[in-house]
Design a protein around this motif. Sequence first.
Motif, short mmCIF file in Angstrom:
data_model
loop_
_atom_site.label_atom_id
_atom_site.label_comp_id
_atom_site.label_asym_id
_atom_site.label_seq_id
_atom_site.Cartn_x
_atom_site.Cartn_y
_atom_site.Cartn_z
N SER A 73 33.22 67.06 46.91
CA SER A 73 31.97 67.24 48.11
C SER A 73 30.61 66.95 47.05
O SER A 73 29.80 66.14 47.68
CB SER A 73 31.45 68.68 48.42
N ASP A 76 29.73 63.07 47.50
CA ASP A 76 29.22 62.84 48.97
C ASP A 76 27.77 62.77 48.61
O ASP A 76 27.26 63.79 48.32
CB ASP A 76 29.62 63.74 49.92
N PRO A 77 26.99 61.48 48.82
CA PRO A 77 25.68 61.35 48.71
C PRO A 77 24.63 62.40 49.51
O PRO A 77 23.70 63.05 49.00
CB PRO A 77 25.25 60.13 49.15
N LYS A 78 25.02 62.67 50.62
CA LYS A 78 24.41 63.50 51.59
C LYS A 78 24.44 64.96 50.98
O LYS A 78 23.66 65.91 50.97
CB LYS A 78 24.74 63.42 52.91
N VAL A 79 25.77 65.30 50.56
CA VAL A 79 25.76 66.66 50.14
C VAL A 79 25.18 66.78 48.94
O VAL A 79 24.43 68.01 48.84
CB VAL A 79 27.42 67.08 50.15
N ARG A 80 25.31 65.74 48.18
CA ARG A 80 24.52 65.99 46.63
C ARG A 80 23.02 66.19 46.81
O ARG A 80 22.44 66.99 46.38
CB ARG A 80 25.08 64.78 45.78
N ALA A 81 22.29 65.47 47.81
CA ALA A 81 21.03 65.46 47.80
C ALA A 81 20.77 66.73 48.54
O ALA A 81 19.63 67.30 48.05
CB ALA A 81 20.60 64.37 48.81
N LYS A 82 21.45 67.22 49.31
CA LYS A 82 21.12 68.63 49.81
C LYS A 82 21.20 69.92 48.89
O LYS A 82 20.45 70.46 48.75
CB LYS A 82 22.00 68.80 51.20
#
Length: 150
Positions: A73, A76-82
Amino acid sequence: MKHKHHIIPRHVGGSDNPSNIAYLTPEGHAEAHKKLWEQYGRWQDYCAWQGLAKLSTDTEHHSLVMTERNKASWKDPKVRAKRIAGIKAARGNDTRGCKKYKVTFPDGKVKTISSLKKFCEEQGLKYNSFWGATIGHNKEFQGYKAKLTA
């Protein structure tokens, strides 16, 4: 006893359609996931193979699945940023930690700090020893005492 094996695994979009199901022995099912893992390198197949082949205990298998899912997880760039945004919000952009400690010096002076590691570096104390003696066991270390406050 037969296991239902998805020829195209569900984790890559395979369906429960009967044409995508093969009935295998538990050993054959484990071998099928081992081959998928060797061919595609997907963590889900690795975990399935390990669990089906009984190469780990239930607790070890659960830990493996959770570790691999977490590692995947973070990719995943979106998960990491969040997640990073959440960490920064909780810590006020201070990535060293958000816990606060009340430290009593050998001379009796008391100070509240937010980075135990930085404090130890400044005082010339070994962090692991300090943490273990003060926080872990509620004792003192070289005259210092520390208590978690938040």
